[in-house]
Design a protein around this motif. Structure first.
Motif, PDB file in Angstrom:
ATOM      1  N   VAL A   1       3.332  57.329   5.467  1.00 18.14           N
ATOM      2  CA  VAL A   1       4.204  58.503   5.462  1.00 18.14           C
ATOM      3  C   VAL A   1       4.436  58.959   6.898  1.00 18.14           C
ATOM      4  CG1 VAL A   1       4.478  60.901   4.718  1.00 18.14           C
ATOM      5  CG2 VAL A   1       3.377  59.244   3.200  1.00 18.14           C
ATOM      6  N   HIS A   2       5.693  59.006   7.290  1.00 18.70           N
ATOM      7  CA  HIS A   2       6.074  59.567   8.590  1.00 18.70           C
ATOM      8  C   HIS A   2       6.536  61.001   8.321  1.00 18.70           C
ATOM      9  CE1 HIS A   2       5.811  55.586  10.411  1.00 18.70           C
ATOM     10  NE2 HIS A   2       6.511  55.132   9.385  1.00 18.70           N
ATOM     11  N   LEU A   3       5.677  61.948   8.651  1.00 20.41           N
ATOM     12  CA  LEU A   3       5.912  63.345   8.292  1.00 20.41           C
ATOM     13  C   LEU A   3       6.423  64.119   9.498  1.00 20.41           C
ATOM     14  CD1 LEU A   3       5.626  65.508   6.079  1.00 20.41           C
ATOM     15  CD2 LEU A   3       3.253  65.843   6.827  1.00 20.41           C
ATOM     16  N   PHE A   4       7.625  64.674   9.363  1.00 18.56           N
ATOM     17  CA  PHE A   4       8.251  65.464  10.424  1.00 18.56           C
ATOM     18  C   PHE A   4       8.264  66.933  10.018  1.00 18.56           C
ATOM     19  CE2 PHE A   4       9.653  61.250  11.291  1.00 18.56           C
ATOM     20  CZ  PHE A   4       9.925  61.185  12.652  1.00 18.56           C
ATOM     21  N   GLU A   5       8.135  67.799  11.013  1.00 22.18           N
ATOM     22  CA  GLU A   5       8.160  69.229  10.766  1.00 22.18           C
ATOM     23  C   GLU A   5       9.573  69.776  10.956  1.00 22.18           C
ATOM     24  OE1 GLU A   5       5.395  70.657   9.726  1.00 22.18           O
ATOM     25  OE2 GLU A   5       4.142  68.892  10.130  1.00 22.18           O
TER      26      GLU A   5
ATOM     27  N   GLU B   1      20.850  68.868   9.277  1.00 17.82           N
ATOM     28  CA  GLU B   1      19.592  68.191   8.965  1.00 17.82           C
ATOM     29  C   GLU B   1      19.430  66.881   9.730  1.00 17.82           C
ATOM     30  OE1 GLU B   1      19.217  67.718   4.716  1.00 17.82           O
ATOM     31  OE2 GLU B   1      20.041  69.728   4.370  1.00 17.82           O
ATOM     32  N   ARG B   2      20.514  66.265  10.176  1.00 20.49           N
ATOM     33  CA  ARG B   2      20.416  64.994  10.884  1.00 20.49           C
ATOM     34  C   ARG B   2      19.610  65.180  12.165  1.00 20.49           C
ATOM     35  NH1 ARG B   2      26.017  64.328   8.796  1.00 20.49           N
ATOM     36  NH2 ARG B   2      26.742  65.469  10.616  1.00 20.49           N
ATOM     37  N   ARG B   3      18.633  64.297  12.375  1.00 18.25           N
ATOM     38  CA  ARG B   3      17.682  64.463  13.471  1.00 18.25           C
ATOM     39  C   ARG B   3      17.591  63.188  14.299  1.00 18.25           C
ATOM     40  NH1 ARG B   3      12.552  67.939  11.436  1.00 18.25           N
ATOM     41  NH2 ARG B   3      11.741  66.989  13.340  1.00 18.25           N
ATOM     42  N   HIS B   4      17.763  63.375  15.612  1.00 15.76           N
ATOM     43  CA  HIS B   4      17.656  62.257  16.541  1.00 15.76           C
ATOM     44  C   HIS B   4      16.231  61.711  16.572  1.00 15.76           C
ATOM     45  CE1 HIS B   4      18.628  59.864  20.077  1.00 15.76           C
ATOM     46  NE2 HIS B   4      17.568  60.366  20.688  1.00 15.76           N
ATOM     47  N   ASP B   5      15.233  62.595  16.451  1.00 19.11           N
ATOM     48  CA  ASP B   5      13.844  62.135  16.578  1.00 19.11           C
ATOM     49  C   ASP B   5      13.438  61.221  15.429  1.00 19.11           C
ATOM     50  OD1 ASP B   5      13.906  64.237  14.744  1.00 19.11           O
ATOM     51  OD2 ASP B   5      12.040  65.145  15.428  1.00 19.11           O
TER      52      ASP B   5
END
Length: 314
Positions: free
Chosen positions: A66-70, A107-111
């Protein structure tokens, strides 16, 4: 250990929101959304944060990376559903999608994309988001349910699923589009295909009664039954998110991740069929479900080849 399946990713991206709330900007066409007047906004947000934390932990216990982003922002109430703005595909391909609601485009995120490039083998990123300027939308694997084995993209028509964008995606990613109309028990269009349909390696959960055209319904059912067990869901089960599930590859076996509410809605014989094909992994996400999506919407599966360290760990 079961053979690996291109249908069941071994890793996922999740977003943990700090200011979750059902999005009023999407309530008009997302008839699965709900409200909870008994709790304050802060209490709802705090519980949603806990639900994502617990769900991520349970997935990791099952052997899923799981790659969990905040998400600490307040302008993205639906960020917990990342499967709508990007998808990943074997061969190193990533797609970015045009979103119907302006509030969701943030919601689109570069990271997230940079992480994918760093941890997995990414060859190219195809960005369809510019279609938003033309009023053309295709909300990722919410709008489409992808059969990665047979290379078919099933899509229910809605204001979030434009056929021009779908054709473009299918041309780029080598899928055959199968489009149909789907409605709820009251005859209202269902906003996303993935609330009525889940395709696994050896099974398919689908609300056949939602497909208005009988001939089209029979055609789709027959096609899905070639090599898979078809588990037909009724309207009530669809409303309980029984179709909003995803098959993943766990440590030793494939698992079907779905919500506790969805699992409870399945009849004993349906549950027995599923349990014979994969392990069931119920996740408790009732607060998240207020936003009109469930476990499938929360998990963006990664269908990319991992780079060395992650691959060895898996």
């Amino acid at each position: 250990m079961q053979r690996l399946s291109v249908q069941a990713p071994r890793s996922v991206v999740m977003i943990r929101p700090h200011h979750f709330s059902p999005n009023p900007a999407t309530a008009a066409d997302n008839l699965f959304q709900g409200t909870d007047a008994a709790r304050s906004a802060s209490a709802i947000a705090a519980e949603a944060h806990r639900e994502v934390t617990r769900a991520a932990a349970r997935l990791e216990e099952a052997g899923i990376a799981v790659h969990l982003f905040e998400d600490e922002g307040r302008a993205t109430p639906d960020s917990v559903f990342p499967n709508n703005w990007f998808s990943t595909h074997s061969g190193g391909h990533v797609a970015l999608y045009p979103m119907f609601s302006p509030s969701r485009r943030k919601e689109r995120r570069h990271d997230v994309i940079e992480m994918l490039k760093h941890r997995y083998r990414v060859q190219d990123v195809i960005d369809y988001s510019g279609l938003e300027q033309d009023g053309v939308y295709l909300e990722g694997t919410g709008a489409m349910v992808l059969d990665h084995i047979e290379r078919v993209a099933y899509a229910a028509r809605s204001n979030r699923t434009n056929e021009v964008a779908l054709e473009r995606f299918c041309t780029h990613f080598n899928f055959e589009p199968v489009v149909f109309d789907a409605v709820d028990a009251a005859g209202r269009a269902i906003y996303h295909t993935n609330v009525l349909m889940c395709i696994g390696t050896d099974f398919c959960l689908i609300g056949l009664a939602t497909i208005r055209d009988v001939a089209r319904r029979d055609e789709i059912a027959e096609r899905l039954a070639q090599g898979r067990v078809v588990i037909d869901l009724d309207h009530e089960q669809i409303n309980e998110f029984a179709g909003n599930a995803i098959e993943l590859q766990g440590r030793n076996d494939r698992v079907v991740a779905l919500s506790s509410r969805a699992l409870q809605a399945l009849r004993p014989e349906q549950r027995a069929v599923l349990e014979g094909l994969a392990n069931l992994l119920p996740l408790d996400v009732p607060t998240i479900e207020l936003a009109g999506g469930s476990v499938r919407c929360m998990l963006a599966g990664i269908h990319l080849a991992a780079r060395g360290a992650l691959q060895a760990a898996a």
